[in-house]
Design a protein around this motif. Structure first.
Motif: not given
Length: 223
Positions: A97-105
Motif C-alpha cells: 500500500t505504501e508503494n502504491v501511495s508514494l506517487p500520489l504523495l
C-alpha cells in the motif's frame, strides 16, 4: 479531443563525436485517446528511449515533441502520464500500500487520500490481500501487478509500459497483460506497450516497430 502526444523527426542521441549513440532517429508518430499500441523490436532497438521521450523523462536532441491533449506538458496535471518499467522497482522498506501511495504523495495528495486511492487501485486489480506485505513477500508476477496498481492510482490518461512481461513466464505474462488492458479500459486511458514478445504485441490494436533506433508505424508482423 486533441492527440495526447505527437512528434516529428524526434531524435535522442547519447554522447558526442565518435562515441555518440543514436537511440531514436527521426521518429514521427502520434498517440490518440484510447489507443492500444504495441512497440515491438529487439532489445537495444530504441523502444525504451522512445517511451521515455513520450513520457517526458528524456529530453530530445532533435525534432519536435508535443502533448496537446495534456496542455503541452506531460507532467501537468501530475500523474496524467504513468509508466510501468520492466523491473518492478518497488521500494523494499515500504509495504504494498505504501508503494502504491508514494506517487500520489509526491503529486501533493494528502496521506489519507493517497492511501484511499492506493487501496482502491489494489482492490480494482484484485490485490487487496497483498496490501500489508513487503515486496520480498510477494511473487514476481504479483510485484508487477502492484506496479500497475501504482501507475493507475494516479488516474493517468496515457499509460506506458516498458517490457512489463519481459521477466515473466508465459502464463504470468498473459495475466499481467490482462491487468494492463483492463486497467486502461477502466481509466479510458491510451496504452502503449514496448515488447519483444509477439504474443503480447498481437493483443494490441496497433503495431509500431523499431529497428536500430528507427520507428515504423503501421507495421505488420511477417506471416
Amino acid at each position: 479531443m486533441s492527440a495526447l502526444f505527437r512528434c516529428r523527426a524526434l531524435g535522442r542521441t547519447f554522447g558526442a563525436g565518435a562515441a555518440a549513440v543514436t537511440a531514436v532517429a527521426e521518429a514521427t508518430c502520434r498517440i490518440e485517446p484510447g489507443d492500444r499500441i504495441a512497440v515491438s523490436g529487439a532489445s537495444g532497438s530504441g523502444k525504451s528511449t522512445l517511451l521515455h521521450l513520450i513520457a517526458g523523462l528524456e529530453t530530445p536532441t532533435s525534432g519536435e515533441a508535443e502533448w496537446p491533449g495534456l496542455g503541452g506538458d506531460p507532467r501537468r496535471p501530475p500523474g496524467a502520464v504513468a509508466m510501468v518499467f520492466q523491473a518492478p522497482s518497488l521500494l523494499p522498506a515500504l509495504d504494498v500500500t505504501e508503494n502504491v501511495s508514494l506517487p500520489l504523495l509526491l503529486c501533493g495528495h494528502e496521506p489519507a487520500e493517497a492511501r484511499k486511492r492506493a487501496i482502491a487501485a489494489l482492490e480494482l486489480l484484485g490485490l487487496d490481500e497483498l496490501a500489508g506485505r513487503l515486496p520480498e513477500e510477494i511473487s514476481g508476477g504479483q510485484a508487477q501487478r502492484v506496479v500497475i496498481a501504482r501507475a493507475i492510482a494516479t488516474r493517468p490518461v496515457l499509460l506506458l509500459a516498458d517490457e512489463p512481461t519481459g521477466q515473466l513466464d508465459t502464463g504470468t505474462a498473459a495475466a499481467v497483460l490482462d491487468v494492463l488492458l483492463a486497467a486502461a479500459a477502466h481509466l479510458d486511458a491510451a496504452l502503449v506497450v514496448a515488447t519483444h514478445d509477439e504474443d503480447v504485441a498481437a493483443r494490441l490494436g496497433t503495431r509500431w516497430h523499431m529497428r536500430d533506433g528507427h520507428l515504423r508505424t503501421g507495421w505488420a508482423a511477417p506471416c
